[in-house]
Motif scaffolding. Structure first.
Motif, short mmCIF file in Angstrom:
data_model
loop_
_atom_site.label_atom_id
_atom_site.label_comp_id
_atom_site.label_asym_id
_atom_site.label_seq_id
_atom_site.Cartn_x
_atom_site.Cartn_y
_atom_site.Cartn_z
N TYR A 136 47.93 96.26 -73.39
CA TYR A 136 48.97 97.09 -72.77
C TYR A 136 48.56 98.54 -72.61
CZ TYR A 136 51.49 92.89 -73.95
OH TYR A 136 51.85 91.58 -74.07
N SER A 137 47.51 98.96 -73.32
CA SER A 137 47.05 100.35 -73.19
C SER A 137 46.63 100.64 -71.75
CB SER A 137 45.90 100.63 -74.15
OG SER A 137 44.81 99.81 -73.83
N ALA A 138 46.30 99.60 -70.98
CA ALA A 138 45.92 99.81 -69.58
C ALA A 138 47.03 100.55 -68.82
CB ALA A 138 45.62 98.48 -68.91
N PHE A 139 48.26 100.34 -69.26
CA PHE A 139 49.38 100.96 -68.54
C PHE A 139 49.54 102.45 -68.84
CE2 PHE A 139 50.29 96.46 -68.16
CZ PHE A 139 50.60 96.37 -66.81
N MET A 140 48.71 102.97 -69.74
CA MET A 140 48.68 104.43 -69.92
C MET A 140 48.11 105.08 -68.67
SD MET A 140 47.66 105.40 -73.79
CE MET A 140 46.12 104.53 -73.93
N VAL A 141 47.22 104.37 -67.97
CA VAL A 141 46.53 104.97 -66.83
C VAL A 141 46.83 104.26 -65.51
CG1 VAL A 141 44.61 105.81 -68.25
CG2 VAL A 141 44.46 103.54 -67.18
N ALA A 142 47.50 103.07 -65.60
CA ALA A 142 47.61 102.22 -64.41
C ALA A 142 48.96 102.30 -63.72
CB ALA A 142 47.32 100.77 -64.79
N LYS A 143 48.90 102.32 -62.38
CA LYS A 143 50.10 102.09 -61.57
C LYS A 143 50.39 100.60 -61.58
CE LYS A 143 48.85 104.13 -57.35
NZ LYS A 143 48.64 105.45 -56.83
N ARG A 144 49.28 99.85 -61.47
CA ARG A 144 49.40 98.41 -61.36
C ARG A 144 48.16 97.79 -61.97
NH1 ARG A 144 49.75 94.44 -56.18
NH2 ARG A 144 47.87 95.56 -55.54
N VAL A 145 48.37 96.68 -62.67
CA VAL A 145 47.24 95.95 -63.26
C VAL A 145 47.26 94.53 -62.72
CG1 VAL A 145 46.22 95.06 -65.40
CG2 VAL A 145 47.30 97.32 -65.40
N ARG A 146 46.08 94.07 -62.24
CA ARG A 146 45.98 92.66 -61.84
C ARG A 146 44.93 91.96 -62.69
NH1 ARG A 146 44.57 92.79 -55.81
NH2 ARG A 146 44.01 94.93 -56.36
N VAL A 147 45.27 90.80 -63.17
CA VAL A 147 44.33 90.01 -63.96
C VAL A 147 44.05 88.71 -63.21
CG1 VAL A 147 43.93 88.85 -66.18
CG2 VAL A 147 45.32 90.94 -66.10
N PHE A 148 42.82 88.58 -62.71
CA PHE A 148 42.39 87.31 -62.11
C PHE A 148 41.69 86.53 -63.19
CE2 PHE A 148 42.75 90.18 -58.56
CZ PHE A 148 43.34 89.40 -57.57
N THR A 149 42.07 85.25 -63.34
CA THR A 149 41.47 84.54 -64.45
C THR A 149 41.36 83.05 -64.19
OG1 THR A 149 41.56 84.24 -66.87
CG2 THR A 149 43.66 84.28 -65.70
N ARG A 150 40.37 82.44 -64.85
CA ARG A 150 40.15 80.99 -64.73
C ARG A 150 39.69 80.53 -66.11
NH1 ARG A 150 38.92 76.10 -64.76
NH2 ARG A 150 38.14 74.93 -62.97
N SER A 151 40.42 79.58 -66.68
CA SER A 151 40.11 79.11 -68.03
C SER A 151 38.82 78.29 -68.07
CB SER A 151 41.27 78.26 -68.53
OG SER A 151 40.87 77.50 -69.64
N TRP A 152 38.24 78.16 -69.25
CA TRP A 152 37.01 77.37 -69.43
C TRP A 152 37.28 75.88 -69.30
CZ3 TRP A 152 36.72 73.74 -73.35
CH2 TRP A 152 37.75 73.79 -74.31
N THR A 153 38.55 75.45 -69.46
CA THR A 153 38.82 74.01 -69.43
C THR A 153 38.68 73.48 -68.01
OG1 THR A 153 41.06 74.85 -69.73
CG2 THR A 153 40.23 73.44 -71.45
N LYS A 154 38.03 72.34 -67.91
CA LYS A 154 37.65 71.78 -66.61
C LYS A 154 38.81 71.63 -65.61
CE LYS A 154 33.42 70.76 -65.90
NZ LYS A 154 32.16 70.13 -66.01
N ASP A 155 39.93 71.11 -66.08
CA ASP A 155 40.96 70.73 -65.13
C ASP A 155 41.93 71.85 -64.73
OD1 ASP A 155 39.84 68.24 -65.31
OD2 ASP A 155 41.14 67.67 -66.99
#
Ligand code: ADP
Ligand code: MG
Length: 636
Positions: A131-150
């Motif tokens: 959450y510290s990102a919001f000290m400096v961010a207007k907007r935060v985007r997290v793109f993510t893909r888990s290690w699990t195959k499916d």
């Protein structure tokens, strides 16, 4: 799991929003710590992946490099932090970034409540994580893909105000990419040089390569695995700051390796300050457990005894099974072996420090003595060593200087069977009380105990090298018979006996026994407890801990037949019994005050007025009844 392709809106858990409000509105000067937090999350994600790769066969995108890539864009005013770690599933996004699930933020909120809302100064000490990102961010985007195959890819977006949304994201590689769109007044964080400086400061020891705009900025260093002789002091200090998330310089460090009975590489630090003493509450264990550079647990409970919770650092053992879970670690025989080994080494280290650099040790003890005391009272395995490490002031030390039990014994008089101590708030309050004088007159050493835990330790230890601990305000102490130096003529024995009997009538039920005391030198009287286990100090402690403590115990009063006031009362009771009674009551209450046992000081006030009246009346008759002469006296 949701299959919708539309963005889904979620509300933050109330606690998260509370935290975000503080973070967003804070004028906190060290905003740069958000870099450290996001990098440490990326590093955690990679470590977790390494762990998983050792135990799981199927990992998505298995060939990606184990690295962290940071890119800055000072036109778009963004900074992007990307890792090929474990990534997150949709449910994990909700759980990890929408609720307070982790200890850092929890501890922060807790401390915030206790501090009455001074959030800004606390952020740096706790690290509010993602959450510290919001000290400096207007907007935060997290793109993510888990290690699990499916699984598939996701994008999490938030502006920090109330809600976040999650939508599917195609074409993601494994891991997470966090895009921070900077607020207008935070543009400097899109500058490569600025970020390079921050990374150097906070992330030098991250175990994975960190590339900034394609250029590697850190050198991978697991300092604890390197040879001691090749490591500079500054490197240790820097490592300490990183590992302990600290800002001070370490007070002690202990770097050691062993092959038997277990393979172990360990680097332990004692911080400069004790956070529990600064009022931050009980600290979590701070020595992280690794196996071949892979983190097993950052705060393992079973690795060290409770009383060593102030230590920071790293323990790495090749012998640990990698897939050991936090739960099973508690019972692992291996972890117990590590615990014994580390404790033994650290105690040996302290013993050596105490011997070679006693001043430094005394300073350590002033800050961290509480833990040594806790250990001495509760850790039976190491009791003897811990007892030897205790330090106290005494009547034979200078104020602020400490001495050990061994030294006390070496100075003790021949035939002295007990080790004496007195509790009080300060050196001054102990020395101004009536209890010390008998010991001083006999040249006996008395330890001064200033903290409630001290008496607890004495009661638990019971004895040292065959000598029992004894509170100097205990009533059954056998002090040797040589009478203290007379401070004047004493009342005759039969007169004293009569006086005691008379005082007994005056004081009634409040006292059990009144006797002439051997202990007293300069004070007219002192109280001792009739119940020998319940010393005045103990009573004071019981009362402090329990408001309803039933304090029916009577006291014994010792009077000093050599003291002029006592002698005067003895004769006064024949000429002016009323005044003699008042004086007796006051002597008793004064003794109760010295013992810290006076319940209701108001009754004294009225009595003092009565005494003053008697005294001024008396003074009036000696100045020939001229009112006003006393005022004039000072000016003539
Ligand atoms: P902490 O790191 O103390 O757990 P954070 O607020 O930094 O707390 O992060 C919250 C959680 O979000 C982490 O515990 C982790 O599960 C998840 N997380 C954050 N960043 C990442 C990342 N880059 N990759 C995978 N999971 C992450
Ligand atoms: Mg974190």
């Amino acid at each position: 799991m949701s299959t919708s392709t539309q963005p889904e809106k979620h509300k933050f858990q109330a606690e998260v929003q509370q935290l975000l409000d503080i973070v967003i509105n804070s004028l906190y000067t060290d905003r740069e710590i958000f870099v450290r937090e996001l990098v440490s999350n990326a590093s955690d994600a990679l470590e977790k992946l390494r762990h998983i790769q050792l135990t799981e066969k199927e990992v998505f995108d298995d060939r990606l490099p184990m690295e962290i890539n940071i890119t800055t864009d000072d036109t778009a005013k963004t900074i992007t932090i990307q890792d090929f770690g474990i990534g997150m599933t949709r449910d994990e996004l909700v759980e990890n970034l929408g609720t307070i699930a982790h200890s850092g933020s929890k501890a922060f909120l807790q401390a915030l409540r206790e501090s009455g809302g001074k959030g800004e100064s606390l952020i740096g000490q706790f690290g509010v994580g993602f959450y510290s990102a919001f000290m400096v961010a207007k907007r935060v985007r997290v793109f993510t893909r888990s290690w699990t195959k499916d699984e598939s890819g996701w994008c999490w977006t938030s502006e920090g105000a109330g809600s976040y949304q999650i939508e599917p994201a195609e074409g993601q590689r494994r891991g997470s990419k966090i895009i921070v769109e900077l607020k207008d007044d935070c543009g400097e964080f899109s500058g490569a040089d600025h970020i390079r400086g921050i990374l150097r400061r906070y992330s030098s020891f991250v175990q994975f390569p960190i590339n900034l705009n394609g250029e590697k900025v850190n050198t991978v260093q697991a300092l604890w695995l390197r040879n001691k002789n090749e490591i500079k002091d500054e490197e240790y200090t820097e490592f300490y700051k990183f590992a302990a998330n600290a800002f001070d310089e370490p007070r002690y460090r202990l770097h050691f390796s062993a092959d038997a009975p277990i393979a172990i590489n360990s680097l332990l630090f004692v911080p400069n300050d004790n956070p529990e003493r600064l009022g931050f509450g009980r600290v979590d264990p701070g020595v992280a457990l690794y196996c071949r550079k892979i983190l097993i647990d950052n705060h393992p409970k079973a690795l060290l005894p409770e009383w060593l919770r102030f230590l920071k650092g790293v323990v790495d053992s090749e012998d640990l099974p990698l897939n050991i879970s936090r739960e099973s670690m508690q019972d692992s025989a291996l972890v117990q072996k590590l615990n014994r080994l580390l404790t033994k080494r650290f105690l040996k280290f302290l013993e050596k420090e105490a011997e070679k650099r006693p001043d430094g040790y005394a300073e350590f003890f002033t800050h961290f003595g509480f833990f040594i005391k806790e250990g001495a009272a509760t850790d039976f395995t190491h009791r003897e060593q811990l007892t030897n490490l205790l330090r106290f002031e005494s009547n034979l030390t200078e104020k602020g200087n400490l001495t050990s039990l061994k030294d006390y014994v070496s100075r003790a008089k021949e035939g002295q069977e007990e080790i004496y101590y007195l509790s009080g708030r300060s050196r001054e309050s102990i020395e101004s009380g009536p209890y010390l004088e008998a010991f001083k007159a006999r040249n006996l050493e008395v330890f001064y105990l200033y903290e409630p835990v001290d008496e607890f330790v004495m009661n638990n230890l019971h004895e040292f090298e065959g000598r029992k601990f004894a509170s100097a305000d205990q009533s059954d102490l056998k002090l040797d018979d040589s009478p203290p130096p007379a401070t004047g003529e004493a009342l005759a024995e039969d007169e004293t006996r009569d006086l005691c009997r008379w005082m007994r009538d005056v004081l009634g039920d409040r006292v059990a026994e009144i006797s002439p005391g051997k202990r007293l030198v300069n004070s007219p009287a002192l109280v001792l407890n009739a119940d020998k286990m319940m010393t005045p100090t103990m009573r004071r402690m019981m009362k402090a801990m329990n408001q309803d403590f039933d304090d029916q115990a009577k006291v014994n009063l010792e009077v000093n037949p050599r003291h002029s006031l006592i002698r005067k009362v003895a004769s006064l009771r024949k000429s002016n019994e009323k005044l003699a009674r008042l004086a007796t009551e006051q002597i008793f209450d004064n003794a109760m005050i010295s013992a810290g046992l006076l319940e209701d000081p108001r009754r004294i006030v009225d009595r003092v007025y009565e005494l003053l009246e008697a005294a001024t009346e008396h003074a009036g008759t000696t100045t020939a009844g001229k009112p006003g002469t006393r005022d004039a006296e000072g000016k003539t």
